[in-house]
Write a protein that holds these residues in place. Structure first.
Motif, PDB file in Angstrom:
ATOM      1  N   LEU A   1      -5.289  -2.639  -2.345  1.00 53.32           N
ATOM      2  CA  LEU A   1      -6.383  -3.447  -2.883  1.00 53.32           C
ATOM      3  C   LEU A   1      -7.217  -3.952  -1.710  1.00 53.32           C
ATOM      4  N   HIS A   2      -8.232  -3.167  -1.326  1.00 59.81           N
ATOM      5  CA  HIS A   2      -9.019  -3.539  -0.152  1.00 59.81           C
ATOM      6  C   HIS A   2     -10.516  -3.671  -0.427  1.00 59.81           C
ATOM      7  N   ASP A   3     -10.950  -3.389  -1.654  1.00 52.06           N
ATOM      8  CA  ASP A   3     -12.349  -3.602  -2.019  1.00 52.06           C
ATOM      9  C   ASP A   3     -12.433  -3.727  -3.537  1.00 52.06           C
ATOM     10  N   GLY A   4     -13.646  -3.806  -4.064  1.00 55.78           N
ATOM     11  CA  GLY A   4     -13.804  -3.988  -5.501  1.00 55.78           C
ATOM     12  C   GLY A   4     -13.303  -2.807  -6.318  1.00 55.78           C
ATOM     13  N   ILE A   5     -13.608  -1.597  -5.874  1.00 63.87           N
ATOM     14  CA  ILE A   5     -13.199  -0.407  -6.615  1.00 63.87           C
ATOM     15  C   ILE A   5     -11.678  -0.326  -6.713  1.00 63.87           C
ATOM     16  N   THR A   6     -10.977  -0.605  -5.614  1.00 66.34           N
ATOM     17  CA  THR A   6      -9.519  -0.520  -5.659  1.00 66.34           C
ATOM     18  C   THR A   6      -8.927  -1.653  -6.500  1.00 66.34           C
TER      19      THR A   6
ATOM     20  N   PRO B   1      -5.059  15.811  -2.413  1.00 66.64           N
ATOM     21  CA  PRO B   1      -4.756  16.567  -3.634  1.00 66.64           C
ATOM     22  C   PRO B   1      -5.228  15.811  -4.871  1.00 66.64           C
ATOM     23  N   ASN B   2      -5.653  16.530  -5.879  1.00 67.56           N
ATOM     24  CA  ASN B   2      -6.062  15.898  -7.130  1.00 67.56           C
ATOM     25  C   ASN B   2      -4.911  15.072  -7.696  1.00 67.56           C
ATOM     26  N   GLY B   3      -5.220  13.871  -8.106  1.00 71.92           N
ATOM     27  CA  GLY B   3      -4.225  13.024  -8.744  1.00 71.92           C
ATOM     28  C   GLY B   3      -3.417  12.156  -7.802  1.00 71.92           C
ATOM     29  N   LEU B   4      -3.575  12.328  -6.486  1.00 71.26           N
ATOM     30  CA  LEU B   4      -2.778  11.555  -5.526  1.00 71.26           C
ATOM     31  C   LEU B   4      -3.062  10.057  -5.637  1.00 71.26           C
ATOM     32  N   VAL B   5      -4.337   9.677  -5.608  1.00 73.79           N
ATOM     33  CA  VAL B   5      -4.704   8.267  -5.680  1.00 73.79           C
ATOM     34  C   VAL B   5      -4.325   7.688  -7.038  1.00 73.79           C
ATOM     35  N   GLU B   6      -4.537   8.469  -8.088  1.00 69.66           N
ATOM     36  CA  GLU B   6      -4.198   7.994  -9.427  1.00 69.66           C
ATOM     37  C   GLU B   6      -2.700   7.691  -9.547  1.00 69.66           C
ATOM     38  N   GLU B   7      -1.882   8.567  -8.976  1.00 68.86           N
ATOM     39  CA  GLU B   7      -0.434   8.348  -9.032  1.00 68.86           C
ATOM     40  C   GLU B   7      -0.022   7.139  -8.191  1.00 68.86           C
ATOM     41  N   ALA B   8      -0.690   6.956  -7.050  1.00 66.04           N
ATOM     42  CA  ALA B   8      -0.388   5.798  -6.203  1.00 66.04           C
ATOM     43  C   ALA B   8      -0.653   4.499  -6.950  1.00 66.04           C
ATOM     44  N   PHE B   9      -1.781   4.415  -7.643  1.00 66.02           N
ATOM     45  CA  PHE B   9      -2.101   3.183  -8.351  1.00 66.02           C
ATOM     46  C   PHE B   9      -1.263   3.019  -9.616  1.00 66.02           C
ATOM     47  N   ALA B  10      -0.898   4.125 -10.235  1.00 61.73           N
ATOM     48  CA  ALA B  10       0.014   4.029 -11.383  1.00 61.73           C
ATOM     49  C   ALA B  10       1.354   3.447 -10.942  1.00 61.73           C
TER      50      ALA B  10
ATOM     51  N   ALA C   1       0.823  -1.212   0.000  1.00 65.43           N
ATOM     52  CA  ALA C   1       0.000   0.000   0.000  1.00 65.43           C
ATOM     53  C   ALA C   1       0.854   1.258   0.000  1.00 65.43           C
ATOM     54  N   LEU C   2       0.535   2.160  -0.909  1.00 66.23           N
ATOM     55  CA  LEU C   2       1.119   3.494  -0.930  1.00 66.23           C
ATOM     56  C   LEU C   2       0.102   4.550  -0.501  1.00 66.23           C
ATOM     57  N   ALA C   3      -1.176   4.305  -0.800  1.00 63.42           N
ATOM     58  CA  ALA C   3      -2.215   5.314  -0.569  1.00 63.42           C
ATOM     59  C   ALA C   3      -2.965   5.119   0.739  1.00 63.42           C
ATOM     60  N   TRP C   4      -2.757   4.015   1.455  1.00 61.28           N
ATOM     61  CA  TRP C   4      -3.571   3.710   2.623  1.00 61.28           C
ATOM     62  C   TRP C   4      -3.592   4.828   3.667  1.00 61.28           C
ATOM     63  N   PRO C   5      -2.496   5.544   3.954  1.00 59.54           N
ATOM     64  CA  PRO C   5      -2.588   6.619   4.947  1.00 59.54           C
ATOM     65  C   PRO C   5      -3.583   7.722   4.567  1.00 59.54           C
ATOM     66  N   TYR C   6      -3.962   7.758   3.287  1.00 63.30           N
ATOM     67  CA  TYR C   6      -4.875   8.807   2.806  1.00 63.30           C
ATOM     68  C   TYR C   6      -6.272   8.245   2.561  1.00 63.30           C
TER      69      TYR C   6
END
Length: 349
Positions: free
Chosen positions: A190-195, A151-160, A138-143
């Motif tokens: 990866l903790h649910d369907g969307i992720t 910030p816009n794009g944070l989650v997108e960059e984490a998954f990229a 996980a990179l995005a879990w703290p957020y």
């Protein structure tokens, strides 16, 4: 579906019979299990490097298990998979999952983890397995909870970035002919369907990107674990039989108030002791022709592990469904052909 099996990770210990593979195998067989999901972190139990390098070593592992009537269901790299992607906030805690020589060195630790996964692909092939169990990291879990606003794009960059790290590993599993089943789990990106869908997009809908289905984690998220099967059944390649219960109060809910496992509203239980409707789960998996293993993962806030293990095999056996080869009303079937069908519909021949 195949079963019953048990994940050995929670039982490995310094004392017999839990400190050797043969001891664990005899213990599992004595409780009625037909398969074991194998952790790969302890070389004294299973040497991942040897298994990747040597077909003879894997043949020996299979022969030793066969003496007890057991097979390996999947290898597990949960701890190594966690280290493929670690947010700096968790560096110190997750360092314990790595060998001493890479602790405190995030880049070296990640490289070690990636190599471990690639070794697991080769080892799985040598063992004749078709699925492998792991975590995504996980990179995005703290957020996860958006305060302050992300910030816009944070989650997108984490998954990229997650996709960039896992794509070469998935390619190694493709070369080995093995599906990589991520346990969908809070604390992982990866903790649910969307992720999971975000991740699939990041890895180009990779054919080896699969799911280890564990309904207990969905109960604690208040997610519909039966609808999840309807949506993602084509990607489900592994199955943990683990129970849970969620009993929110006026004082605490999903987040648990930093309480221990016994006190928090959401807690894991042994199969049959919680709120998971396993009869419905086994029915849905049978409906969609799930051909993998049903594996007990014992994690219970209350019950002794030996009791949980002893109850797990008969619990699975009592829920497994053999698909019928005929319909219950076939005895009343009438002969049919196109002419008869048209006549029944009031249509001209």
């Amino acid at each position: 579906m195949k079963g019953p099996a048990i994940f050995l990770a929670q039982f490995v210990d310094d004392s017999p019979p839990f400190n050797t593979l043969d001891g664990l195998a005899g213990w599992a067989a004595g409780h009625g299990y037909a398969g074991v999901q194998m952790p790969t972190k302890d070389a004294a139990i299973f040497d991942l490097e040897k298994a990747a390098e040597s077909q003879a070593y894997c043949d020996d592992i299979r022969a030793r298990l066969d003496k007890h009537g057991l097979v390996v269901t999947e290898l597990s790299t949960h701890l190594q998979g966690q280290l493929v992607a670690v947010h700096p906030a968790y560096d110190l805690m997750f360092d314990a999952f790595a060998p001493p020589e890479v602790r405190g060195k995030p880049e070296a630790r990640q490289a070690w983890a990636v190599e471990q996964l690639k070794l697991a692909a080769k080892a799985s092939r040598h063992l004749g397995l078709d699925a492998h169990a792991t975590f995504s990291g996980a990179l995005a879990w703290p957020y996860m909870y958006p305060w302050p606003q992300r910030p816009n794009g944070l989650v997108e960059e984490a998954f990229a970035e997650l996709g960039r790290r896992w794509k070469p590993i998935l390619d190694a599993f493709e070369e080995a002919g093995v599906d990589l089943a991520y346990e969908i789990h809070p604390g992982e990106d990866l903790h649910d369907g969307i992720t999971f869908e975000r991740f699939l997009e990041a890895v180009g809908n990779h054919p080896r990107a699969s799911i280890l289905y564990d309904p207990s984690h969905f109960v604690l998220q208040a997610l519909d674990y039966l609808a999840f099967i309807d949506i993602y059944h084509a990607r489900i390649r592994a199955f943990h039989v683990k129970d849970a219960e969620f009993n929110p109060t006026g004082r605490s809910g999903v987040y648990g108030g930093y309480q221990g496992w016994v006190e928090r509203p959401g807690r894991f239980r042994s199969p049959g002791d919680g709120q998971v409707d396993f009869a419905a789960i086994f029915s849905k998996l049978a409906q969609y022709n799930y051909e993998g293993w049903a594996v007990v993962e014992w994690e219970c806030a209350l019950k002794d592990p030996e009791q949980g293990a002893s109850e797990g095999a008969p619990f699975i056996l009592s829920h497994m469904i053999k698909r019928s080869e005929r319909m219950f009303d076939d005895f009343a079937a009438s002969q049919s052909d196109k002419a008869t069908n048209r006549k029944l519909l009031g249509l001209k021949p």
